[in-house]
Design a protein around this motif. Structure first.
Motif, short mmCIF file in Angstrom:
data_model
loop_
_atom_site.label_atom_id
_atom_site.label_comp_id
_atom_site.label_asym_id
_atom_site.label_seq_id
_atom_site.Cartn_x
_atom_site.Cartn_y
_atom_site.Cartn_z
N LYS A 279 -40.17 -15.82 -7.64
CA LYS A 279 -41.35 -15.20 -8.25
C LYS A 279 -42.31 -16.25 -8.82
N TYR A 280 -41.79 -17.42 -9.15
CA TYR A 280 -42.66 -18.50 -9.62
C TYR A 280 -43.70 -18.85 -8.56
N HIS A 281 -43.30 -18.77 -7.30
CA HIS A 281 -44.23 -19.11 -6.22
C HIS A 281 -45.28 -18.03 -6.02
N SER A 282 -44.90 -16.78 -6.19
CA SER A 282 -45.86 -15.67 -6.13
C SER A 282 -45.17 -14.40 -6.55
N SER A 283 -45.83 -13.63 -7.41
CA SER A 283 -45.27 -12.35 -7.83
C SER A 283 -45.23 -11.35 -6.68
N GLU A 284 -45.97 -11.63 -5.61
CA GLU A 284 -46.00 -10.73 -4.46
C GLU A 284 -44.79 -10.91 -3.55
N LEU A 285 -44.09 -12.03 -3.67
CA LEU A 285 -42.91 -12.24 -2.84
C LEU A 285 -41.82 -11.24 -3.23
N GLN A 286 -41.09 -10.76 -2.23
CA GLN A 286 -40.10 -9.72 -2.45
C GLN A 286 -38.68 -10.30 -2.37
N VAL A 287 -37.90 -10.05 -3.40
CA VAL A 287 -36.53 -10.54 -3.46
C VAL A 287 -35.58 -9.37 -3.27
N GLY A 288 -34.78 -9.44 -2.22
CA GLY A 288 -33.76 -8.42 -1.97
C GLY A 288 -32.39 -8.95 -2.34
N MET A 289 -31.52 -8.07 -2.81
CA MET A 289 -30.15 -8.43 -3.16
C MET A 289 -29.17 -7.66 -2.29
N HIS A 290 -28.37 -8.42 -1.56
CA HIS A 290 -27.28 -7.89 -0.72
C HIS A 290 -26.09 -7.64 -1.62
N VAL A 291 -25.51 -6.44 -1.56
CA VAL A 291 -24.35 -6.10 -2.39
C VAL A 291 -23.14 -5.92 -1.48
N TRP A 292 -22.17 -6.76 -1.66
CA TRP A 292 -20.95 -6.83 -0.86
C TRP A 292 -20.24 -5.48 -0.80
N GLN A 293 -19.72 -5.12 0.38
CA GLN A 293 -19.07 -3.82 0.54
C GLN A 293 -17.82 -3.70 -0.31
N LYS A 294 -17.14 -4.78 -0.58
CA LYS A 294 -15.95 -4.69 -1.43
C LYS A 294 -16.32 -4.20 -2.83
N ILE A 295 -17.50 -4.61 -3.31
CA ILE A 295 -17.98 -4.13 -4.61
C ILE A 295 -18.41 -2.67 -4.51
N ASP A 296 -19.15 -2.35 -3.46
CA ASP A 296 -19.62 -0.97 -3.26
C ASP A 296 -18.49 0.02 -3.17
N THR A 297 -17.43 -0.34 -2.44
CA THR A 297 -16.58 0.67 -1.84
C THR A 297 -15.11 0.57 -2.15
N PHE A 298 -14.52 -0.62 -2.16
CA PHE A 298 -13.07 -0.73 -2.12
C PHE A 298 -12.41 -0.99 -3.46
N SER A 299 -12.96 -1.88 -4.26
CA SER A 299 -12.27 -2.35 -5.45
C SER A 299 -12.78 -1.67 -6.72
N PRO A 300 -11.95 -0.85 -7.38
CA PRO A 300 -12.38 -0.26 -8.66
C PRO A 300 -12.73 -1.33 -9.70
N TRP A 301 -11.99 -2.43 -9.69
CA TRP A 301 -12.25 -3.49 -10.67
C TRP A 301 -13.61 -4.12 -10.44
N LEU A 302 -13.95 -4.44 -9.18
CA LEU A 302 -15.25 -5.04 -8.91
C LEU A 302 -16.38 -4.06 -9.16
N ARG A 303 -16.16 -2.79 -8.82
CA ARG A 303 -17.21 -1.80 -9.10
C ARG A 303 -17.45 -1.69 -10.60
N ALA A 304 -16.38 -1.77 -11.39
CA ALA A 304 -16.54 -1.71 -12.85
C ALA A 304 -17.31 -2.93 -13.36
N GLN A 305 -17.06 -4.10 -12.77
CA GLN A 305 -17.74 -5.32 -13.21
C GLN A 305 -19.23 -5.31 -12.88
N HIS A 306 -19.58 -4.73 -11.74
CA HIS A 306 -20.95 -4.82 -11.22
C HIS A 306 -21.65 -3.46 -11.37
N ASP A 307 -22.45 -3.32 -12.39
CA ASP A 307 -23.23 -2.10 -12.59
C ASP A 307 -24.49 -2.19 -11.74
N PRO A 308 -24.67 -1.33 -10.72
CA PRO A 308 -25.85 -1.45 -9.87
C PRO A 308 -27.16 -1.27 -10.61
#
Length: 458
Positions: A279-308
């Protein structure tokens, strides 16, 4: 670009194998692609190489023996503050090819945006470290051995990433960045049969500042590792069972929980830092975040750690990995590993419905799920969960598994049709065609475009 975001993950190898213009014309006409997530910097075959097995109906049908590194031309002016300077991919196939400089002009002619995509996979033993300077930024495990992954708290590693981002956004006409570090804390790594990191001097200093006893934390992880190894060997069932014995260790060593939070804070801090630097380079630039499937779907511990919901603070859009066809194969593998250790008190067939209930899933039985995969309802439900979590300010572009890694069943055009429909039914604003163009069949790419047109999205 069209209003609907239609992204495609692709490595430099595909442009070399099939031609830049030819590849761009193909993905645009068949899939309606208007954004490329380019693996311009990668050590991961799944993000930058050819298919590992079962080559698709395009490209070169032979292994590329990926070594990895930069598939662009690093400008040394941006790396004066780091010891990591020579990281151009040494693979002979590339012969000076700059996947950003050589692709962006042709992509722009076609109205296709370009985003560098960086994805670092979780395992500690799968990445080469041939690059000079990388040895100075590596993690240290709980026994004091040097690891193979860079520490996200190491200032030299962060300085290097600052250089990469400044290089990219100063020298290339980019739309933004897709960032995806598939990392997990030391405890989850141990549950995967890996090692517990990081105990480098920077992490120990951070722990000291918080009043955490690093030696007690390291001892606790070593005790957990010993227990898990003994459990996996099946030599003797613990007196009080596997799960109770595991929980007792966590109770005896509260420093483990403290160290998990310390690790997680460094992980999130890296995300925030990358977002801010772009964003320092330009506020118009778009930053996307990839969220690992293990966090999304499989591990209750990782899902608890990572609040979307926290992603709203450092993402313009989010790509939750919702690869539903391989999800069945992946879920079984994850559960099988746990049932050899901490969940060894009952068979996997009995644990599967319990985990489904905990994670809000409704999928095929344990024995059938690898072949069945997860249904389209999973894509719809998880998309809706992310839309609700990040709110209207942050868009959700589900990552759809149109190409699949070895071990899972093949994806069909009908699978693709239902997953695309489900992504929009769940409130998604677009899709990201995944895992890698080099792995997918062209009929499946065409199914994406056909479905999008039928839905009136392109």
């Amino acid at each position: 670009m069209n209003d609907t975001f239609v992204g495609l993950q692709i490595g430099a190898i595909s442009f070399l194998d099939e031609g830049v213009e030819e590849t761009l014309d193909k993905v645009q006409s068949l899939g309606g692609v208007n954004a490329l997530m380019v693996g311009a910097l990668s050590w991961s075959r799944g993000n930058a190489g050819r298919a590992e097995d079962g080559f698709p109906d395009h490209g070169v049908a032979e292994p590329d023996e990926l070594k990895g590194g930069a598939f662009f031309s690093p400008d040394q002016r941006y790396y004066t503050g780091t010891t990591i300077k020579d990281f151009t991919a040494p693979d002979e196939l590339y012969g000076g090819f700059d996947t950003l400089a050589d692709v962006i002009p042709e992509a722009r002619k076609r109205g296709i945006a370009v985003y560098p995509y960086y994805c670092e996979t979780a395992g500690s033993s799968i990445r080469p470290i041939w690059q000079p300077g990388f040895a100075t930024v590596l993690e240290v495990d709980a026994s004091g051995s040097v690891g193979t992954r860079p520490c996200q708290r190491n200032p030299d590693y962060r300085a290097w990433w600052s250089g990469v981002i400044n290089n990219w956004f100063s020298e290339y006409d980019l739309e933004g960045l897709l960032w995806g570090i598939e990392r997990q804390g030391p405890l989850e790594s141990l549950l995967d049969g890996d090692v517990a990191t990081c105990f480098c001097r920077y992490c120990r200093e951070a722990g000291h500042q918080r009043g955490i006893d690093a030696e007690r934390a390291a001892e606790g992880y070593r005790r957990v590792s010993t227990f898990l190894c003994a459990a996996a060997s099946g030599s003797e069932r613990p007196r009080d069972g596997y799960l109770i014995t595991f929980m007792r260790l966590l109770s005896q060593y509260p420093e483990i929980s403290q160290w998990e939070n310390l690790w997680h804070d460094a992980h999130v801090s890296m995300y925030r830092s990358v977002y801010g630097q772009v964003k320092y380079h330009s506020s118009e630039l778009q930053v996307g975040m990839h969220v690992w499937q293990k966090i999304d779907t499989f591990s209750p511990w990782l899902r608890a750690q990572h609040d979307p919901g926290e992603l709203r603070g450092y993402a313009d859009w989010v790509k939750p990995v919702l690869y539903n066809v391989p999800a069945g194969f992946r879920f079984k593998g994850y559960l099988d590993r746990l049932c050899k250790t901490v969940l060894g008190d009952a068979p996997a067939e009995e644990w599967a419905p319990i985990l489904y209930q905990i994670l809000g899933l409704d999928e095929a039985s344990y024995d059938k799920v690898p072949e069945a995969g997860f249904g389209a309802g999973y894509v719809r439900g998880e998309t809706a969960r992310y839309v609700a979590a990040v709110g209207p300010e942050t868009r959700v572009y589900p990552g759809l598994g149109v190409g699949v890694e070895p071990g899972a069943r093949n994806v069909s055009p009908k699978d693709v049709e239902t997953m695309v429909e489900a992504a929009f039914a769940g409130g998604g604003s677009g899709v990201v065609i995944s895992r890698n163009y080099s792995e997918l069949m062209l009929e499946n790419l065409e199914a994406v475009g056909t479905t999008l047109r039928n839905l009136g999205r392109i």
